[in-house]
Each structure stands twice: as structure tokens, then as C-alpha cells.
Design an enzyme around this catalytic site. Structure first.
Site, PDB file in Angstrom:
ATOM      1  N   GLY A  11       8.874 -14.328   3.380  1.00 47.72           N
ATOM      2  CA  GLY A  11       9.469 -14.150   4.700  1.00 47.72           C
ATOM      3  C   GLY A  11      10.957 -13.909   4.730  1.00 47.72           C
ATOM      4  NE  ARG A  64      -8.926  -3.692   7.800  1.00 46.02           N
ATOM      5  CZ  ARG A  64      -8.530  -2.619   7.160  1.00 46.02           C
ATOM      6  NH1 ARG A  64      -8.724  -2.528   5.862  1.00 46.02           N
ATOM      7  NH2 ARG A  64      -7.973  -1.622   7.796  1.00 46.02           N
ATOM      8  NE  ARG A  90      -5.882  -9.621   4.625  1.00 48.15           N
ATOM      9  CZ  ARG A  90      -6.955  -9.494   3.852  1.00 48.15           C
ATOM     10  NH1 ARG A  90      -7.582  -8.325   3.788  1.00 48.15           N
ATOM     11  NH2 ARG A  90      -7.407 -10.507   3.140  1.00 48.15           N
ATOM     12  CG  HIS A 108       7.043   0.897   1.098  1.00 50.75           C
ATOM     13  ND1 HIS A 108       5.996   0.080   0.704  1.00 50.75           N
ATOM     14  CD2 HIS A 108       7.230   1.803   0.106  1.00 50.75           C
ATOM     15  CE1 HIS A 108       5.565   0.496  -0.483  1.00 50.75           C
ATOM     16  NE2 HIS A 108       6.287   1.528  -0.861  1.00 50.75           N
ATOM     17  CG  ASP A 140       0.272   6.710   9.722  1.00 50.76           C
ATOM     18  OD1 ASP A 140       0.050   5.902   8.788  1.00 50.76           O
ATOM     19  OD2 ASP A 140       0.647   7.876   9.520  1.00 50.76           O
ATOM     20  CD  GLU A 141      -6.242   5.666  12.588  1.00 45.01           C
ATOM     21  OE1 GLU A 141      -7.124   6.095  11.828  1.00 45.01           O
ATOM     22  OE2 GLU A 141      -6.299   5.802  13.823  1.00 45.01           O
ATOM     23  CG  ASP A 144       3.313   1.745   2.466  1.00 46.03           C
ATOM     24  OD1 ASP A 144       3.489   0.944   3.401  1.00 46.03           O
ATOM     25  OD2 ASP A 144       3.023   1.370   1.312  1.00 46.03           O
TER      26      ASP A 144
END
Length: 200
Positions: A11, A64, A90, A108, A140-141, A144
């Protein structure tokens, strides 16, 4: 903006965002923090800051999709307007993305589209690049793969180890993520397809 954060690890990016909010550098209110890991250090940091926390461990759900539906319910209950992924390990599913009524940002540790996924710093060292860095992008789906908001380069030194490179990139991440969140919260980010314009 009412903001939620999802994190899986220690974190440090969450902590940087908390500190930026406290110092009035960010026009957001962090209203909730969640994790898919019971022992995540991010949860401890959030609790110490007085932020309500929740754990969405996959073992508590049949699949999920059920897990992600519970996250959406949690976000609706907290009237969330912005979701920040801060080391959340995830990939959010397509159904979650279709139902999300809020922008989702991620940080990222590489100059995307290079080295997506896990162990980006190790990938960079193994490939032999001379420059790495970090990227803040819309989620998005894909993995990255969302439109890029901000990037900053970090040189790769001859003596770098994965740990050393990770630490130098992380220091930049804290500053870059805060700036990207500030721009989004102020309405200074204009997204047209894959192109992102920063408005003055």
C-alpha cells in the site's frame, strides 16, 4: 470526488494518495479502501488513516463475477465517483467494466505498452532496456492496455537489480499517480478513444 482504492499489497501508493489528500494537493475524498487479500498492508494503512476498509477474498465467493458484483455494490453504497487501483493484482472482468459508472485508473511500473503484467521491472532488466519508468492509465478490459494519461522515464543503471530498479520507479510512481489523479479530479483530462489530452 468520492474515491475508492483497491490494493493487494503493502500500500505505498495508497499511502502517497492519502498524504496528498491530507495536504490538500488532491481534490478528492478517499471514502473506502478494499483488497482481495486479508493481510494486505494497504488495509492497515487505510485503517490508520480512518478510512473504512473491506476485504473481497475470492474464497468467500462462488466465482470471480460474484466477487466483482460485491465490489460494485460496495462502491454504490459509498457513492464512489472514482476508483484507483494501487497495486491491485487482479484484472477486472468485462462485466465489471461495463457496469462501472466511474473512471478507473491504474499505475504500472513500466513505460506501457512495454512489459505489461507481473514483474515489469524484472522483464525490463531481462530484456536489457536502457530506460524504464511508470505509466498512469485508464483501466479497460485488457491487461495494462487502457489509454495512457501520464508517463515518466526512469533510467536503468548497469548495476540495477530488480529490487533497486523497483524502488527508484516506485518513488516516481507516488508523484506521478498523485498528479494524474489531481488532473482527473479537476476535469483536466479529455479522453478521445485511445488518445488522452491534458487540458490547461
Amino acid at each position: 470526488m468520492r474515491t475508492a482504492i483497491l490494493a493487494s499489497g503493502r500500500g505505498s501508493n495508497l499511502q502517497a494518495l492519502i498524504e496528498a489528500q491530507r495536504s490538500a494537493k488532491l481534490p478528492i475524498e478517499i471514502v473506502a479502501a478494499g483488497s482481495d487479500q486479508f493481510g494486505a498492508g494497504a488495509l492497515k494503512r487505510a485503517k490508520e488513516a480512518g478510512i473504512p476498509t473491506r476485504v473481497f477474498h475470492i474464497s468467500d465467493y462462488p466465482d470471480r463475477q460474484a466477487q466483482e458484483q460485491d465490489i460494485l455494490i460496495w462502491m454504490r453504497e459509498n457513492q464512489v465517483e472514482l476508483l484507483l487501483l494501487a497495486g491491485y493484482m487482479r484484472v477486472l472482468g468485462s462485466q465489471f467494466m461495463r457496469q462501472a459508472w466511474f473512471p478507473i485508473l491504474n499505475i504500472h511500473p513500466s513505460l506501457l505498452p512495454a512489459f505489461p503484467g507481473l514483474h515489469a521491472q524484472r522483464q525490463a532488466l531481462e530484456y536489457g532496456v536502457k530506460i524504464s519508468g511508470c505509466t498512469v492509465h485508464f483501466v479497460d478490459e485488457g491487461l495494462d492496455s487502457g489509454p495512457i494519461i501520464l508517463q515518466e522515464a526512469v533510467p536503468v543503471l548497469a548495476e540495477d537489480t530488480e529490487e533497486g530498479l523497483s524502488q527508484r520507479i516506485l518513488a516516481v510512481e507516488h508523484r506521478l499517480y498523485t498528479e494524474a489523479v489531481r488532473l482527473v479530479a479537476l476535469g483536466k483530462v479529455n479522453r478521445i478513444g485511445r488518445r488522452v489530452q491534458i487540458l490547461q
